[in-house]
Write a protein that holds these residues in place. Structure first.
Motif, PDB file in Angstrom:
ATOM      1  N   PHE A 116      72.418 -21.113 113.568  1.00  0.00           N
ATOM      2  CA  PHE A 116      73.063 -22.402 113.783  1.00  0.00           C
ATOM      3  C   PHE A 116      74.507 -22.303 113.311  1.00  0.00           C
ATOM      4  O   PHE A 116      74.818 -21.520 112.409  1.00  0.00           O
ATOM      5  CB  PHE A 116      72.345 -23.509 112.995  1.00  0.00           C
ATOM      6  N   VAL A 117      75.393 -23.094 113.912  1.00  0.00           N
ATOM      7  CA  VAL A 117      76.809 -23.063 113.551  1.00  0.00           C
ATOM      8  C   VAL A 117      77.290 -24.468 113.210  1.00  0.00           C
ATOM      9  O   VAL A 117      76.740 -25.468 113.683  1.00  0.00           O
ATOM     10  CB  VAL A 117      77.679 -22.472 114.682  1.00  0.00           C
ATOM     11  N   LEU A 126      72.421 -25.560 117.227  1.00  0.00           N
ATOM     12  CA  LEU A 126      71.683 -24.345 117.509  1.00  0.00           C
ATOM     13  C   LEU A 126      72.529 -23.371 118.314  1.00  0.00           C
ATOM     14  O   LEU A 126      73.098 -23.727 119.348  1.00  0.00           O
ATOM     15  CB  LEU A 126      70.395 -24.692 118.280  1.00  0.00           C
ATOM     16  N   GLY A 127      72.602 -22.128 117.840  1.00  0.00           N
ATOM     17  CA  GLY A 127      73.306 -21.090 118.573  1.00  0.00           C
ATOM     18  C   GLY A 127      72.372 -20.302 119.474  1.00  0.00           C
ATOM     19  O   GLY A 127      72.713 -19.960 120.601  1.00  0.00           O
ATOM     20  N   GLY A 128      71.179 -20.010 118.987  1.00  0.00           N
ATOM     21  CA  GLY A 128      70.216 -19.249 119.778  1.00  0.00           C
ATOM     22  C   GLY A 128      69.458 -18.279 118.898  1.00  0.00           C
ATOM     23  O   GLY A 128      69.520 -18.323 117.669  1.00  0.00           O
ATOM     24  N   ASP A 180      78.258  -6.586 116.965  1.00  0.00           N
ATOM     25  CA  ASP A 180      79.604  -7.151 117.019  1.00  0.00           C
ATOM     26  C   ASP A 180      79.511  -8.672 117.061  1.00  0.00           C
ATOM     27  O   ASP A 180      78.620  -9.228 117.703  1.00  0.00           O
ATOM     28  CB  ASP A 180      80.352  -6.661 118.270  1.00  0.00           C
ATOM     29  N   ILE A 181      80.425  -9.331 116.367  1.00  0.00           N
ATOM     30  CA  ILE A 181      80.525 -10.784 116.438  1.00  0.00           C
ATOM     31  C   ILE A 181      81.592 -11.122 117.465  1.00  0.00           C
ATOM     32  O   ILE A 181      82.732 -10.670 117.352  1.00  0.00           O
ATOM     33  CB  ILE A 181      80.896 -11.387 115.072  1.00  0.00           C
ATOM     34  N   GLU A 182      81.218 -11.913 118.461  1.00  0.00           N
ATOM     35  CA  GLU A 182      82.145 -12.256 119.521  1.00  0.00           C
ATOM     36  C   GLU A 182      82.339 -13.766 119.586  1.00  0.00           C
ATOM     37  O   GLU A 182      81.408 -14.543 119.383  1.00  0.00           O
ATOM     38  CB  GLU A 182      81.662 -11.722 120.867  1.00  0.00           C
ATOM     39  N   ILE A 183      83.580 -14.167 119.880  1.00  0.00           N
ATOM     40  CA  ILE A 183      83.934 -15.575 120.021  1.00  0.00           C
ATOM     41  C   ILE A 183      84.418 -15.808 121.447  1.00  0.00           C
ATOM     42  O   ILE A 183      85.342 -15.143 121.914  1.00  0.00           O
ATOM     43  CB  ILE A 183      85.059 -15.976 119.047  1.00  0.00           C
ATOM     44  N   SER A 190      78.576 -15.428 119.279  1.00  0.00           N
ATOM     45  CA  SER A 190      77.412 -14.665 119.731  1.00  0.00           C
ATOM     46  C   SER A 190      77.433 -13.294 119.080  1.00  0.00           C
ATOM     47  O   SER A 190      78.460 -12.837 118.574  1.00  0.00           O
ATOM     48  CB  SER A 190      77.389 -14.536 121.257  1.00  0.00           C
ATOM     49  N   PHE A 191      76.275 -12.631 119.108  1.00  0.00           N
ATOM     50  CA  PHE A 191      76.120 -11.306 118.508  1.00  0.00           C
ATOM     51  C   PHE A 191      75.729 -10.334 119.616  1.00  0.00           C
ATOM     52  O   PHE A 191      74.707 -10.523 120.283  1.00  0.00           O
ATOM     53  CB  PHE A 191      75.062 -11.345 117.403  1.00  0.00           C
TER      54      PHE A 191
END
Length: 444
Positions: A116-117, A126-128, A180-183, A190-191
């Motif tokens: 969650f963010v 919820l992010g997923g 990797d963390i992506e924006i 997302s990862f």
């Protein structure tokens, strides 16, 4: 690609796809001989007061952060030095989850980790799921920890059971994977580009009980909850975890050091089956840059003849001291002892060895006596904020063991499955005190 950089804090306190065959060699560290036992005498000093008892939670008034999922054990994304990470203005938390139509008591058998963010650290979206479908090890995943360094997520978790097993098992190993963390504007955080999933630790039988040993008459078995910790004094890196003291029931007995002082022992009876209670807090030292290889060390704290489960161990540092926290249930205390569902803690001047219970007994936060199961899985953040989840509430004269015998509707009506009101504690030397209740799910 989002790149996030952090430095190791060396002088300031901010606080496998298959089973691998690596041999985990015990490491004899300085202070190893000072592993301490949380004694029956210390536990006898547990007393609930206004300083350690959480306010009553009206579970019906707590708004769920997700209507689709039960959530329980929850932890924040941290920087390598233990401070709470902020990614492009967002804080991130991870939770064990299960669909909200699953009976609460069955959720552990199908647990998945979701994230969650939040921009403000209290309103969560919820992010997923964290892992791509089918990539995580085990038949399900239990709690762990996560940290970010140089734009990469390092994720530690408990792999429970095996993929494709015919019957649910409770084998537990500690695993790690990186991504990797992506924006992106479209998807938010997302990862991606996940590494292999590696088993990093298994019980070796010298310091920590193997599942085979535990099956020879013990109450339960535990080897879980990996918590990454970078020692700010040295920069060395470790994993803390929940385990059980080694050996089988036939090989164990309650020793004087498990009970307490000579004076206390003279007037204290220890029931024979107390020897079945052998919870411990373990530690292992990282030996490679990828954080996939470890040397296992003697436990920091054992609870032989006192308590069966010292769950979710984690560390906070303050004023040149190490504060070790853990959670346990009232029904995990050995016969002849008692304690509430609560957060417990220990303090030492050294990372390894010498831990003594906070507040003399170890009790830091307890559920109120008239709502004894209202919250669980407390985690102390570096600033003294404590987060937990809303568990079973308003049970009347029923115990936790009675819940599974109630109607389906009753079970859902009395289970929270969301973040509980947060708390704030003060920490001074070997004393703590609850100073404030915060809104549900506050991570700041």
């Amino acid at each position: 690609m989002f790149t996030y950089k952090s430095k190791k804090a060396l002088t300031t306190f901010a606080l496998a796809t298959t089973l691998i065959t690596s041999v985990f060699v015990p490491l004899q560290a300085d202070g190893a001989e000072t592993t301490v036992n949380w004694t029956r005498e210390q536990v006898s000093k547990i007393e609930q007061t206004a300083d350690n008892t959480a306010p009553y939670i009206n579970g019906e008034e707590v708004e769920k952060i997700s209507s689709d999922y039960h959530i329980w054990d929850t932890w924040p994304l941290r920087n390598r030095d233990g401070s709470i990470a902020v990614i492009n203005g967002y804080k991130v938390i991870f939770s064990l989850t299960a669909p909200s139509d699953v009976l609460p008591g069955k959720r552990h058998d199908i647990a998945e980790i979701r994230y969650f963010v939040s921009k403000n650290g209290k309103d969560w979206e919820l992010g997923g799921t964290v892992f791509p479908e089918g990539e995580a090890l085990g038949s399900r995943q239990w709690a762990g920890s996560a940290m970010v360094d140089d734009g990469k997520l390092h994720f530690f978790y408990t792999t429970t059971g095996r993929k494709g097993e015919d019957h649910i098992t409770y084998e537990q190993r500690l695993a790690k994977a990186s991504a990797d963390i992506e924006i992106t504007k479209k998807d938010g955080i997302s990862f991606n580009n996940w590494s292999n999933h590696d088993v990093i630790l298994e019980p070796e039988g010298k310091y920590y009980q193997t599942m085979e040993e535990g099956m020879q008459g013990d109450i339960a078995y535990a080897f879980r909850d990996p918590w990454f910790f970078e020692d700010p004094k040295t920069g060395e890196e470790y994993i803390l975890f929940e385990g059980n003291s080694n050996g089988t029931p036939a090989e164990r007995q309650c020793e004087p050091e498990h009970i307490g002082s000579e004076e206390f022992r003279a007037n204290h009876e220890v029931p024979e089956n107390s020897k079945l209670f052998n919870g411990s807090i373990g530690i292992a030292k990282s030996t490679n840059e990828d954080l996939t290889e470890y040397e296992i060390m003697p436990p920091l704290v054992e609870a032989n003849c006192v308590n069966q489960e010292l769950e979710r161990p984690h560390m906070v540092t303050k004023g040149n001291k190490y504060y070790l926290f853990t959670d346990t249930h009232l029904n995990k205390f050995a016969p002849g002892t008692s304690g509430p569902d609560g957060l417990f803690g220990f303090v030492s001047d050294s990372l390894v060895g010498g831990y003594q219970p906070l507040n003399d007994s170890g009790l830091v936060v307890a559920n109120p006596k008239d709502n004894p199961y209202q919250a669980y899985s407390w985690t102390v953040l570096p600033n003294g904020t404590i987060v937990s989840f809303l568990n079973f509430f308003d049970l009347g004269d029923k115990t936790i063991d009675d819940i599974g015998h109630q109607s389906r509707e009753w079970q859902f009506d009395h289970f929270g499955g969301t973040l509980a009101p947060s708390l704030k504690i003060s920490i001074h030397q070997d004393k703590t005190k609850i100073v404030k209740e915060k809104d549900p799910g506050v991570f700041k």
